[in-house]
Design a protein around this motif. Structure first.
Motif, PDB file in Angstrom:
ATOM      1  N   ARG A   1      15.955   7.982   1.745  1.00  0.00           N
ATOM      2  CA  ARG A   1      14.997   6.984   0.776  1.00  0.00           C
ATOM      3  C   ARG A   1      14.115   6.276   1.853  1.00  0.00           C
ATOM      4  NH1 ARG A   1      18.451   4.997  -3.260  1.00  0.00           N
ATOM      5  NH2 ARG A   1      17.242   2.933  -3.037  1.00  0.00           N
ATOM      6  N   ASN A   2      14.046   6.873   2.350  1.00  0.00           N
ATOM      7  CA  ASN A   2      13.056   6.182   4.234  1.00  0.00           C
ATOM      8  C   ASN A   2      11.763   7.229   4.431  1.00  0.00           C
ATOM      9  OD1 ASN A   2      13.066   4.455   6.490  1.00  0.00           O
ATOM     10  ND2 ASN A   2      13.584   5.866   7.710  1.00  0.00           N
ATOM     11  N   ARG A   3      10.956   7.776   3.374  1.00  0.00           N
ATOM     12  CA  ARG A   3      10.099   8.469   3.668  1.00  0.00           C
ATOM     13  C   ARG A   3       8.968   7.321   2.638  1.00  0.00           C
ATOM     14  NH1 ARG A   3      10.429  13.102   6.692  1.00  0.00           N
ATOM     15  NH2 ARG A   3      12.751  13.214   6.425  1.00  0.00           N
ATOM     16  N   LEU A   4       7.896   6.676   3.296  1.00  0.00           N
ATOM     17  CA  LEU A   4       6.906   6.262   3.143  1.00  0.00           C
ATOM     18  C   LEU A   4       5.553   7.447   2.713  1.00  0.00           C
ATOM     19  CD1 LEU A   4       6.482   2.990   5.150  1.00  0.00           C
ATOM     20  CD2 LEU A   4       7.021   3.257   2.454  1.00  0.00           C
ATOM     21  N   ILE A   5       5.198   7.379   1.600  1.00  0.00           N
ATOM     22  CA  ILE A   5       3.686   7.917   0.744  1.00  0.00           C
ATOM     23  C   ILE A   5       2.973   7.007   0.309  1.00  0.00           C
ATOM     24  CG2 ILE A   5       4.866   9.928   0.155  1.00  0.00           C
ATOM     25  CD1 ILE A   5       4.339   9.293  -2.720  1.00  0.00           C
ATOM     26  N   SER A   6       1.653   7.170   0.736  1.00  0.00           N
ATOM     27  CA  SER A   6       0.419   6.168   0.121  1.00  0.00           C
ATOM     28  C   SER A   6       0.923   5.423  -1.714  1.00  0.00           C
ATOM     29  CB  SER A   6      -1.021   6.618   0.436  1.00  0.00           C
ATOM     30  OG  SER A   6      -1.300   7.542  -0.222  1.00  0.00           O
ATOM     31  N   LYS A   7      -0.213   4.711  -1.680  1.00  0.00           N
ATOM     32  CA  LYS A   7       0.281   4.416  -3.407  1.00  0.00           C
ATOM     33  C   LYS A   7      -0.995   5.845  -4.179  1.00  0.00           C
ATOM     34  CE  LYS A   7       2.354   0.056  -4.318  1.00  0.00           C
ATOM     35  NZ  LYS A   7       1.844  -1.370  -4.814  1.00  0.00           N
ATOM     36  N   VAL A   8      -2.126   5.800  -3.224  1.00  0.00           N
ATOM     37  CA  VAL A   8      -2.959   7.163  -3.918  1.00  0.00           C
ATOM     38  C   VAL A   8      -2.005   8.261  -3.928  1.00  0.00           C
ATOM     39  CG1 VAL A   8      -5.229   8.322  -3.005  1.00  0.00           C
ATOM     40  CG2 VAL A   8      -4.876   6.170  -2.388  1.00  0.00           C
ATOM     41  N   GLU A   9      -1.277   8.472  -3.237  1.00  0.00           N
ATOM     42  CA  GLU A   9      -0.195   9.897  -3.025  1.00  0.00           C
ATOM     43  C   GLU A   9       0.478  10.266  -4.160  1.00  0.00           C
ATOM     44  OE1 GLU A   9       0.819  11.929   1.137  1.00  0.00           O
ATOM     45  OE2 GLU A   9       0.425   9.279   1.502  1.00  0.00           O
TER      46      GLU A   9
ATOM     47  N   ASP B   1       1.155  -1.175  -0.085  1.00  0.00           N
ATOM     48  CA  ASP B   1      -0.357   0.066   0.166  1.00  0.00           C
ATOM     49  C   ASP B   1       1.147   1.236  -0.082  1.00  0.00           C
ATOM     50  OD1 ASP B   1       1.065  -0.380   2.514  1.00  0.00           O
ATOM     51  OD2 ASP B   1      -0.919   0.050   3.658  1.00  0.00           O
ATOM     52  N   SER B   2       1.831   1.461   0.326  1.00  0.00           N
ATOM     53  CA  SER B   2       2.560   2.033   0.107  1.00  0.00           C
ATOM     54  C   SER B   2       5.115   1.833  -0.573  1.00  0.00           C
ATOM     55  CB  SER B   2       3.750   2.665   1.849  1.00  0.00           C
ATOM     56  OG  SER B   2       2.190   2.382   2.261  1.00  0.00           O
ATOM     57  N   VAL B   3       4.659   3.484  -1.060  1.00  0.00           N
ATOM     58  CA  VAL B   3       6.129   3.289  -1.662  1.00  0.00           C
ATOM     59  C   VAL B   3       7.429   4.660  -1.254  1.00  0.00           C
ATOM     60  CG1 VAL B   3       5.353   2.361  -3.893  1.00  0.00           C
ATOM     61  CG2 VAL B   3       5.226   4.761  -3.649  1.00  0.00           C
ATOM     62  N   VAL B   4       8.184   4.787  -1.279  1.00  0.00           N
ATOM     63  CA  VAL B   4       8.538   5.354  -0.892  1.00  0.00           C
ATOM     64  C   VAL B   4       9.678   6.470  -1.981  1.00  0.00           C
ATOM     65  CG1 VAL B   4      11.472   5.684   0.088  1.00  0.00           C
ATOM     66  CG2 VAL B   4      10.732   4.010   0.653  1.00  0.00           C
ATOM     67  N   LEU B   5       9.144   8.212  -1.741  1.00  0.00           N
ATOM     68  CA  LEU B   5       9.469   9.032  -1.931  1.00  0.00           C
ATOM     69  C   LEU B   5      10.843   9.463  -1.734  1.00  0.00           C
ATOM     70  CD1 LEU B   5       8.311  11.384  -3.554  1.00  0.00           C
ATOM     71  CD2 LEU B   5       7.754  12.384  -1.695  1.00  0.00           C
ATOM     72  N   SER B   6      11.150   9.067  -2.149  1.00  0.00           N
ATOM     73  CA  SER B   6      13.212   9.582  -2.143  1.00  0.00           C
ATOM     74  C   SER B   6      13.662  10.591  -2.691  1.00  0.00           C
ATOM     75  CB  SER B   6      14.148   8.192  -3.144  1.00  0.00           C
ATOM     76  OG  SER B   6      15.495   8.656  -2.519  1.00  0.00           O
ATOM     77  N   ILE B   7      13.736  11.366  -2.226  1.00  0.00           N
ATOM     78  CA  ILE B   7      13.972  12.895  -1.586  1.00  0.00           C
ATOM     79  C   ILE B   7      16.040  13.646  -1.663  1.00  0.00           C
ATOM     80  CG2 ILE B   7      13.598  15.315  -1.510  1.00  0.00           C
ATOM     81  CD1 ILE B   7      10.977  14.288  -0.735  1.00  0.00           C
ATOM     82  N   PRO B   8      16.339  14.070  -2.796  1.00  0.00           N
ATOM     83  CA  PRO B   8      17.801  14.384  -2.502  1.00  0.00           C
ATOM     84  C   PRO B   8      18.039  15.890  -2.424  1.00  0.00           C
ATOM     85  CG  PRO B   8      17.068  14.839  -4.775  1.00  0.00           C
ATOM     86  CD  PRO B   8      15.535  14.248  -3.834  1.00  0.00           C
TER      87      PRO B   8
ATOM     88  N   TYR C   1      18.854   5.355   3.951  1.00  0.00           N
ATOM     89  CA  TYR C   1      19.857   7.274   2.968  1.00  0.00           C
ATOM     90  C   TYR C   1      20.785   7.069   2.309  1.00  0.00           C
ATOM     91  CZ  TYR C   1      23.061   7.919   6.660  1.00  0.00           C
ATOM     92  OH  TYR C   1      23.809   8.071   7.617  1.00  0.00           O
ATOM     93  N   GLN C   2      21.040   7.459   0.638  1.00  0.00           N
ATOM     94  CA  GLN C   2      22.859   7.034   0.496  1.00  0.00           C
ATOM     95  C   GLN C   2      23.262   8.414  -0.004  1.00  0.00           C
ATOM     96  OE1 GLN C   2      21.449   4.797  -3.018  1.00  0.00           O
ATOM     97  NE2 GLN C   2      21.266   3.103  -1.646  1.00  0.00           N
ATOM     98  N   VAL C   3      24.420   8.286   0.269  1.00  0.00           N
ATOM     99  CA  VAL C   3      25.647   9.084  -0.070  1.00  0.00           C
ATOM    100  C   VAL C   3      26.513   9.498  -1.430  1.00  0.00           C
ATOM    101  CG1 VAL C   3      26.819  11.195   0.781  1.00  0.00           C
ATOM    102  CG2 VAL C   3      25.438  10.543   2.397  1.00  0.00           C
ATOM    103  N   CYS C   4      26.505  10.456  -2.670  1.00  0.00           N
ATOM    104  CA  CYS C   4      27.605  10.542  -3.445  1.00  0.00           C
ATOM    105  C   CYS C   4      28.006  11.185  -3.428  1.00  0.00           C
ATOM    106  CB  CYS C   4      26.771   9.698  -4.604  1.00  0.00           C
ATOM    107  SG  CYS C   4      25.396  11.007  -4.964  1.00  0.00           S
TER     108      CYS C   4
END
Length: 199
Positions: free
Chosen positions: A122-130, A49-56, A89-92
């Motif tokens: 990489r840890n911010r879950l949002i619903s699939k609707v969002e 029911d959720s996916v990650v919104l990955s924000i840099p 999270y990841q760093v480059c």
């Protein structure tokens, strides 16, 4: 006489300010043009029911001292240290976005006047609707129903995302997310600084 006295005080003040030693490193947040993405949860890939919104986010590390030999960091989400620097999270280094880094060791890399790093949260879950609402907003014709590890759906660059999605950004800014830096000089001298993340 008073004018001469004031002038002397002004000169003295300028000299004192100019003689103050700079901090070994300074941190500045940069308005990133990296892509905001949707990815599956790495902690729980079977989540339906959720996916990650990955924000840099992007930071410039300005190096003011030739003695700095090593820089490490710690990411804090909502005031708590995040220990998993792969799934959370990841760093480059911006110069090589394909390689993850865990520190800056100047015995192994050139020491430039500044280094830009990108942190991909990489840890911010949002619903699939969002998530589907974001896909519609950016006219992206992709399904997120069967995202697998390694799949990425690109939305828009972060500088645009933060302007066009004020509700999401405002909710992020309500929590205390930050990144702590430690710069090591010579053998025993350490310098600590922390930067709040302005989403």
């Amino acid at each position: 006489m008073k004018t001469r006295h004031r002038f002397s005080l002004l000169i003295l003040l300028v000299l004192l300010v100019s003689c103050q030693t700079k901090k070994p490193i300074e941190i500045k947040q940069i308005d990133s043009k990296e892509m905001v993405t949707l990815i599956p949860s790495l902690k729980n890939p079977s989540m339906k029911d959720s996916v990650v919104l990955s924000i840099p986010t992007e930071f410039r590390i300005i190096i003011n001292s030739s003695n700095v030999g090593y820089i490490v960091w710690r990411y804090r989400a909502n005031g708590k240290v995040v220990l998993d620097d792969i799934t959370d999270y990841q760093v480059c280094n911006k110069k090589n976005k394909l390689k993850l880094i865990y520190n800056l060791n100047f015995d192994e890399i050139p020491k430039d006047e500044f280094i830009d790093i990108i942190i991909k949260e990489r840890n911010r879950l949002i619903s699939k609707v969002e998530a589907n609402n974001l896909l519609k907003k950016y006219k992206i014709n992709k399904s997120i129903d069967h995202l697998k590890i390694g799949d990425t759906v690109k939305l828009v660059t972060y500088d645009k995302f933060r302007i066009e999605n004020k509700d999401i950004i405002n909710s992020l800014n309500k929590v205390q997310d930050s990144i702590d830096f430690k710069a090591m000089r010579d053998k025993d001298e350490n310098f600590y600084t922390s930067k709040k993340i302005n989403w």
